[in-house]
Design a protein around this motif. Structure first.
Motif, PDB file in Angstrom:
ATOM      1  N   ASP A 120       0.830  -1.207   0.000  1.00  0.00           N
ATOM      2  CA  ASP A 120       0.000   0.000   0.000  1.00  0.00           C
ATOM      3  C   ASP A 120       0.858   1.247   0.000  1.00  0.00           C
ATOM      4  O   ASP A 120       1.926   1.282   0.597  1.00  0.00           O
ATOM      5  CB  ASP A 120      -0.930   0.016   1.224  1.00  0.00           C
ATOM      6  N   GLY A 121       0.359   2.258  -0.681  1.00  0.00           N
ATOM      7  CA  GLY A 121       1.043   3.535  -0.700  1.00  0.00           C
ATOM      8  C   GLY A 121       1.867   3.727  -1.955  1.00  0.00           C
ATOM      9  O   GLY A 121       1.849   2.909  -2.876  1.00  0.00           O
ATOM     10  N   ALA A 122       2.592   4.825  -1.943  1.00  0.00           N
ATOM     11  CA  ALA A 122       3.395   5.186  -3.110  1.00  0.00           C
ATOM     12  C   ALA A 122       4.637   5.935  -2.651  1.00  0.00           C
ATOM     13  O   ALA A 122       4.685   6.490  -1.552  1.00  0.00           O
ATOM     14  CB  ALA A 122       2.584   6.053  -4.067  1.00  0.00           C
ATOM     15  N   ILE A 123       5.622   5.930  -3.518  1.00  0.00           N
ATOM     16  CA  ILE A 123       6.800   6.771  -3.365  1.00  0.00           C
ATOM     17  C   ILE A 123       6.678   7.791  -4.487  1.00  0.00           C
ATOM     18  O   ILE A 123       6.813   7.443  -5.654  1.00  0.00           O
ATOM     19  CB  ILE A 123       8.096   5.954  -3.470  1.00  0.00           C
ATOM     20  N   ARG A 124       6.355   9.008  -4.088  1.00  0.00           N
ATOM     21  CA  ARG A 124       5.993  10.062  -5.039  1.00  0.00           C
ATOM     22  C   ARG A 124       4.778   9.574  -5.827  1.00  0.00           C
ATOM     23  O   ARG A 124       3.730   9.377  -5.250  1.00  0.00           O
ATOM     24  CB  ARG A 124       7.184  10.427  -5.916  1.00  0.00           C
ATOM     25  N   ASP A 125       4.901   9.300  -7.108  1.00  0.00           N
ATOM     26  CA  ASP A 125       3.757   8.782  -7.876  1.00  0.00           C
ATOM     27  C   ASP A 125       3.986   7.336  -8.312  1.00  0.00           C
ATOM     28  O   ASP A 125       3.326   6.835  -9.222  1.00  0.00           O
ATOM     29  CB  ASP A 125       3.465   9.668  -9.088  1.00  0.00           C
ATOM     30  N   PHE A 126       4.906   6.642  -7.642  1.00  0.00           N
ATOM     31  CA  PHE A 126       5.233   5.257  -7.960  1.00  0.00           C
ATOM     32  C   PHE A 126       4.539   4.346  -6.950  1.00  0.00           C
ATOM     33  O   PHE A 126       4.909   4.315  -5.773  1.00  0.00           O
ATOM     34  CB  PHE A 126       6.750   5.053  -7.911  1.00  0.00           C
ATOM     35  N   ASP A 127       3.528   3.595  -7.389  1.00  0.00           N
ATOM     36  CA  ASP A 127       2.770   2.713  -6.504  1.00  0.00           C
ATOM     37  C   ASP A 127       3.631   1.553  -6.020  1.00  0.00           C
ATOM     38  O   ASP A 127       4.288   0.883  -6.814  1.00  0.00           O
ATOM     39  CB  ASP A 127       1.540   2.145  -7.222  1.00  0.00           C
ATOM     40  N   LEU A 128       3.589   1.294  -4.716  1.00  0.00           N
ATOM     41  CA  LEU A 128       4.390   0.212  -4.141  1.00  0.00           C
ATOM     42  C   LEU A 128       4.016  -1.157  -4.699  1.00  0.00           C
ATOM     43  O   LEU A 128       4.859  -2.048  -4.774  1.00  0.00           O
ATOM     44  CB  LEU A 128       4.259   0.186  -2.616  1.00  0.00           C
ATOM     45  N   GLU A 129       2.775  -1.340  -5.106  1.00  0.00           N
ATOM     46  CA  GLU A 129       2.366  -2.638  -5.659  1.00  0.00           C
ATOM     47  C   GLU A 129       3.151  -2.990  -6.927  1.00  0.00           C
ATOM     48  O   GLU A 129       3.262  -4.155  -7.294  1.00  0.00           O
ATOM     49  CB  GLU A 129       0.872  -2.667  -5.937  1.00  0.00           C
ATOM     50  N   LEU A 130       3.743  -1.995  -7.584  1.00  0.00           N
ATOM     51  CA  LEU A 130       4.525  -2.248  -8.790  1.00  0.00           C
ATOM     52  C   LEU A 130       5.831  -2.987  -8.503  1.00  0.00           C
ATOM     53  O   LEU A 130       6.368  -3.668  -9.384  1.00  0.00           O
ATOM     54  CB  LEU A 130       4.824  -0.939  -9.525  1.00  0.00           C
ATOM     55  N   ILE A 131       6.329  -2.882  -7.282  1.00  0.00           N
ATOM     56  CA  ILE A 131       7.557  -3.595  -6.921  1.00  0.00           C
ATOM     57  C   ILE A 131       7.312  -5.100  -7.005  1.00  0.00           C
ATOM     58  O   ILE A 131       8.131  -5.848  -7.541  1.00  0.00           O
ATOM     59  CB  ILE A 131       8.040  -3.186  -5.515  1.00  0.00           C
ATOM     60  N   GLU A 132       6.166  -5.539  -6.518  1.00  0.00           N
ATOM     61  CA  GLU A 132       5.837  -6.962  -6.632  1.00  0.00           C
ATOM     62  C   GLU A 132       5.704  -7.376  -8.096  1.00  0.00           C
ATOM     63  O   GLU A 132       6.175  -8.453  -8.486  1.00  0.00           O
ATOM     64  CB  GLU A 132       4.542  -7.277  -5.886  1.00  0.00           C
ATOM     65  N   GLU A 133       5.081  -6.548  -8.911  1.00  0.00           N
ATOM     66  CA  GLU A 133       4.933  -6.866 -10.338  1.00  0.00           C
ATOM     67  C   GLU A 133       6.296  -7.011 -11.005  1.00  0.00           C
ATOM     68  O   GLU A 133       6.497  -7.907 -11.827  1.00  0.00           O
ATOM     69  CB  GLU A 133       4.100  -5.800 -11.053  1.00  0.00           C
TER      70      GLU A 133
END
Length: 189
Positions: A120-133
């Motif tokens: 959950d959440g983001a770093i600036r406009d980068f969604d944390l869920e993308l790290i898993e992807e």
């Protein structure tokens, strides 16, 4: 150096990797935070990595992140397999200030991902869920097993960077030279 190209309606990607490199990175995806993480992966793994991606980032970052993971995984797979004289198994916990993430790897040709990280959440406009992807695409196309486990930390940037550093160090260790061949009860991977 291995080069892989992939072009879809969503992304156009060129990836080059050299597992016998020195950790040089030349990264351009249009996503600043992701570029920073890929540079971290190269630096701490000792693998030279070049990534050039033109993606539909006006939609969001998903296609770029996922597709780079796919192509990077394919390139690493072609560089490493068939496996000969490597340590194969490894793990690492790299910290960044208060954050710690543990990564365990098996360079064994059997893709599997255990991912226990904040989503959950983001770093600036980068969604944390993308790290898993990213890691899912990387692991399944590289054909390795990885367990990426959040241990502690509060700063999202630190947590994600700790994961990339830990993955990189574990990868460097797993690929390290082993004189007596690959450890396997089957005798081959």
């Amino acid at each position: 150096m291995r080069e892989i190209k992939r072009e879809t309606k969503e992304t156009k990607i060129v990836v080059k990797v050299d597992i016998n490199g020195s950790g040089k990175a030349n990264i351009s995806t249009g996503v600043g935070f992701f570029d920073h993480m890929l540079e971290t992966l190269a630096k701490h793994s000792g693998i030279d990595i070049e990534v050039f991606c033109e993606g539909d980032i006006y939609v969001d970052y998903h296609h770029t992140v996922e597709d780079v993971g796919i192509v990077l995984g394919e390139a690493l797979n072609q560089e490493v397999f068939p496996v000969k004289n490597i340590e194969r198994f490894s793990n690492a916990i790299c910290i960044l200030d208060e954050a710690a993430v543990e990564v365990s790897l098996d360079i064994g040709g059997r893709p599997y991902l255990v991912y226990e990280m904040p989503r959950d959440g983001a770093i600036r406009d980068f969604d944390l869920e993308l790290i898993e992807e990213f890691f899912k695409s990387l692991v399944f196309n590289f054909k390795i097993a990885a367990h990426i486990i959040y241990k502690r930390g509060t700063n999202k940037h630190h947590i994600v960077e700790s994961a990339f550093k830990s993955f990189a160090v574990a990868l460097r260790r797993a690929l390290s030279y082993r004189e007596s061949g690959v450890p396997s009860t089957k005798g081959v991977i």
